[in-house]
Design an enzyme around this catalytic site. Structure first.
Site, PDB file in Angstrom:
ATOM      1  N   TRP A  38       0.861  -1.210   0.000  1.00 47.08           N
ATOM      2  CA  TRP A  38       0.000   0.000   0.000  1.00 47.08           C
ATOM      3  C   TRP A  38       0.880   1.237   0.000  1.00 47.08           C
ATOM      4  O   TRP A  38       2.082   1.129   0.298  1.00 47.08           O
ATOM      5  CB  TRP A  38      -0.909   0.005   1.244  1.00 47.08           C
ATOM      6  N   ASP A  71       0.102  10.816  -0.202  1.00 47.11           N
ATOM      7  CA  ASP A  71      -0.974  11.817  -0.105  1.00 47.11           C
ATOM      8  C   ASP A  71      -2.301  11.180   0.277  1.00 47.11           C
ATOM      9  O   ASP A  71      -2.418   9.960   0.362  1.00 47.11           O
ATOM     10  CB  ASP A  71      -1.103  12.589  -1.426  1.00 47.11           C
ATOM     11  N   GLU A  97      -3.519   8.448  -1.749  1.00 47.72           N
ATOM     12  CA  GLU A  97      -2.718   7.213  -1.623  1.00 47.72           C
ATOM     13  C   GLU A  97      -1.933   6.891  -2.886  1.00 47.72           C
ATOM     14  O   GLU A  97      -1.730   5.728  -3.216  1.00 47.72           O
ATOM     15  CB  GLU A  97      -3.639   6.023  -1.279  1.00 47.72           C
ATOM     16  N   GLU A  98      -1.519   7.913  -3.593  1.00 50.86           N
ATOM     17  CA  GLU A  98      -0.881   7.666  -4.887  1.00 50.86           C
ATOM     18  C   GLU A  98       0.532   8.222  -5.009  1.00 50.86           C
ATOM     19  O   GLU A  98       1.370   7.637  -5.673  1.00 50.86           O
ATOM     20  CB  GLU A  98      -1.716   8.329  -6.000  1.00 50.86           C
ATOM     21  N   GLU A 119     -18.855   6.549  -4.380  1.00 45.91           N
ATOM     22  CA  GLU A 119     -17.717   7.473  -4.342  1.00 45.91           C
ATOM     23  C   GLU A 119     -17.767   8.465  -5.502  1.00 45.91           C
ATOM     24  O   GLU A 119     -17.530   9.659  -5.332  1.00 45.91           O
ATOM     25  CB  GLU A 119     -16.426   6.653  -4.410  1.00 45.91           C
TER      26      GLU A 119
HETATM   27  C1  NOJ Z   1      -6.012   3.945  -6.577  1.00 49.62           C
HETATM   28  C2  NOJ Z   1      -6.671   5.211  -6.187  1.00 49.62           C
HETATM   29  O1  NOJ Z   1      -6.270   6.284  -6.943  1.00 49.62           O
HETATM   30  C3  NOJ Z   1      -6.472   5.481  -4.747  1.00 49.62           C
HETATM   31  O2  NOJ Z   1      -7.017   6.692  -4.369  1.00 49.62           O
HETATM   32  C4  NOJ Z   1      -7.061   4.370  -3.978  1.00 49.62           C
HETATM   33  O3  NOJ Z   1      -6.930   4.608  -2.621  1.00 49.62           O
HETATM   34  C5  NOJ Z   1      -6.428   3.050  -4.348  1.00 49.62           C
HETATM   35  N1  NOJ Z   1      -6.432   2.860  -5.774  1.00 49.62           N
HETATM   36  C6  NOJ Z   1      -7.129   1.913  -3.657  1.00 49.62           C
HETATM   37  O4  NOJ Z   1      -8.471   1.837  -4.019  1.00 49.62           O
HETATM   38  C1  NOJ Z   2      -9.620   6.206  -2.049  1.00 54.94           C
HETATM   39  C2  NOJ Z   2      -9.326   7.606  -1.664  1.00 54.94           C
HETATM   40  O1  NOJ Z   2      -8.429   8.145  -2.594  1.00 54.94           O
HETATM   41  C3  NOJ Z   2      -8.760   7.703  -0.270  1.00 54.94           C
HETATM   42  O2  NOJ Z   2      -8.640   9.050   0.086  1.00 54.94           O
HETATM   43  C4  NOJ Z   2      -9.650   7.007   0.710  1.00 54.94           C
HETATM   44  O3  NOJ Z   2      -9.033   6.985   1.958  1.00 54.94           O
HETATM   45  C5  NOJ Z   2      -9.947   5.591   0.281  1.00 54.94           C
HETATM   46  N1  NOJ Z   2     -10.406   5.543  -1.083  1.00 54.94           N
HETATM   47  C6  NOJ Z   2     -11.010   4.954   1.158  1.00 54.94           C
HETATM   48  O4  NOJ Z   2     -12.205   5.676   1.068  1.00 54.94           O
END
Ligand code: NOJ
Ligand code: NOJ
Length: 511
Positions: free
Chosen positions: A145, A209, A212-213, A454
């Protein structure tokens, strides 16, 4: 009050009934007010249903009900903190001594208890506090992750401090509170999270960030960290904490962030740049323009952060965001809904986004970001009403003109529109309509059963991605609160009484 209990009991039933393919809103003949009232009620219900759902550890907040395609059945530090801050908002708004307030207080205490479990014994050394997500049984998620994510502990500390302040104000048990979230040994509770945030190598170091990227330093992360430190200093004083090392660490980190945050303003770009010191991960955000900027100022509004929602830098960024998304998503071509109400553009994370809610193709608008745009404008209006005037400075003229529908050119010097000037009322009323048009946008794409995912498919307008995203529900609740605040301010001001209502169709002459 039985309402919350019956809502909780009702939820599985609603979920079954609501599982038909969502469609775009059919437009029964109600208006935004009626829809928003219903949608907010459903959002509160959906949010509460995702706290400690069956089969999870007490205090866990699942990010969505979706368990595959995509699997969001985890406790994210960030999502859970943001959602529980809204739960705390419900607690603050509940009358003391009622069943509802008891239930909400219990939810908050369970969240704090779960935080203790996740913090101690440490999962992964001190770095474990930056773990982005946990399994719903409270064990550590160990798969690959984007980690660490340094906004999480800051957001959790902010939420817990907000709760603690309210709990104490209501005469809660201080001994219990100290044991749960401010023990002298500081192995769990608020202090380890803030010590993590303040650490030059941990919280202030590089991390991923909020999306998560990307690995680097971020406007969002730094803004929430700064607010957490400010709140943490205030709360340390409340607790009579004389740990001088801790105070010194917090102070040093706060000053560090106050020096670093202005670097995210780029005059050349004309907006806040989200990422600095890029150090890995996705590298597709050439614009560096990100709706996370809006979330940053909204999530820290109570703490009077360095950049308030009313800062010109944020106003510029807001305008750039709506321009970028307006032309990007085909659904934004529809400018008014079937009953003729204006539709503002739906907003996504950033223009180059490719995450479609399931995998990678093309990014879509997000419910929570479109609702955030509305909340952002309501916050600005609230500020005008509080100040009793609107100051049109050269730096803010474009923003004011845009949100109030005024087409005049920017003024060369600052001037002030006092509240007794009829123009003030017209501006407030037009800006409210503009804010409403972002909620009209959500309404346009929300299914009749109120279930929010979402994302909103950029071409079809249907819900897409994780279903029952808890954060989507949270965003409706907070946008509605911000709108209510504006309405309340107007209701108590003689300027806005019905017989005084401005004709908001009038062309506005600011100058
Ligand atoms: C890629 C997404 O851009 C990111 O925001 C997300 O948290 C992960 N995949 C996991 O779903
Ligand atoms: C993807 C989002 O980019 C992230 O901010 C969030 O924490 C996860 N999904 C779970 O909702």
């Amino acid at each position: 009050m039985q309402l919350l209990y019956s809502l909780l009991l009702l939820f599985p039933l609603l979920a079954v009934l609501g599982s038909a393919v969502p469609t775009r809103h059919d437009y029964e003949d109600d208006d935004l007010d009626a829809w928003l009232a219903r949608q907010t009620e459903f959002a509160v219900e959906g949010l509460l249903a995702n706290i400690s759902p069956e089969g999870t550890m007490r205090g866990v907040v699942v990010a969505a009900t979706s368990r595959d395609h995509p699997n969001y059945w985890y406790h994210w530090t960030r999502d859970s903190a943001l959602v529980m801050s809204v739960t705390n908002g419900l607690y603050v708004r509940s009358s003391a001594g009622t069943e509802a307030s008891q239930l909400l207080q219990t939810r908050m205490l369970e969240f704090v208890t779960l935080a203790r479990h996740l913090q101690f014994p440490p999962r992964n050394g001190a770095e474990g506090l930056g773990e982005p997500k946990f399994n719903v049984d409270g064990t550590t998620f160990t798969g690959p992750w984007g980690r660490p994510q340094n906004d999480g502990p800051a957001l959790r500390a902010l939420t817990i401090i907000q709760f603690a302040e309210e709990y104490l104000a209501r005469g809660g048990d201080e001994t219990l509170l100290r044991e749960l979230l401010y023990p002298a040994h500081a192995r769990w509770g608020i202090k380890p999270d803030l010590a993590f945030v303040a650490s030059p190598t941990l919280g202030l170091g590089l991390g991923f960030d909020l999306w998560e990227e990307v690995k680097g330093h971020f406007f969002y992360t730094r803004t929430v960290q700064h607010a957490a430190l400010v709140a943490g200093q205030r709360f340390a004083a409340t607790m009579g904490d004389d740990d001088s090392w801790y105070w010194a660490d917090l102070e040093r980190a706060r000053q560090h962030l106050e020096a670093a945050l202005p670097n995210h303003w780029s005059r050349a770009h004309g907006h806040i740049i989200e990422t600095l010191n890029w150090a890995g991960g996705v590298d597709n955000k050439a614009s560096n323009l990100d709706a996370a900027t809006l979330l940053a100022v909204l999530h820290t509004r109570r703490e009077n952060g360095l950049f308030s929602p009313y800062s010109p830098e944020i106003q510029f960024t807001f305008l750039r965001l709506i321009d970028a998304f307006e032309s990007l998503y085909p659904i934004n071509g529809e400018k008014s809904d079937p009953v003729g109400d204006p539709l503002a553009p739906a907003l996504g994370r950033y223009a180059e986004d490719v995450y479609d809610g399931y995998g990678k193709s093309a990014g879509n608008p997000w419910v929570l970001l479109t609702a955030a745009a509305a909340e952002y404008i309501y916050a600005s209006i609230t500020q005008w009403l509080k100040e009793g005037e609107i100051t049109v400075a050269p730096s803010s003229a474009r923003f004011i003109n845009r949100v109030t529908g005024n087409h005049d050119d920017a003024p060369l010097c600052a001037f002030t529109i006092p509240q007794h000037d009829p123009t003030f009322r017209v501006l407030v009323s037009n800006a409210t309509r503009f804010a409403d048009s972002f909620l009209n946008r959500v309404r346009r794409h929300a299914p009749p059963d109120g279930r929010l995912s979402e994302q909103i498919n950029r071409e079809t307008g249907f819900m897409q991605g994780a279903s029952d995203l808890t954060w989507s529900y949270a965003s409706i609740v907070t946008a509605n609160w911000a709108r209510e605040e504006v309405k309340q301010q107007q209701a108590t001001s003689s300027l806005f009484r019905q017989d005084n209502a401005p004709d908001n169709a009038l062309p506005v002459a600011v100058q």
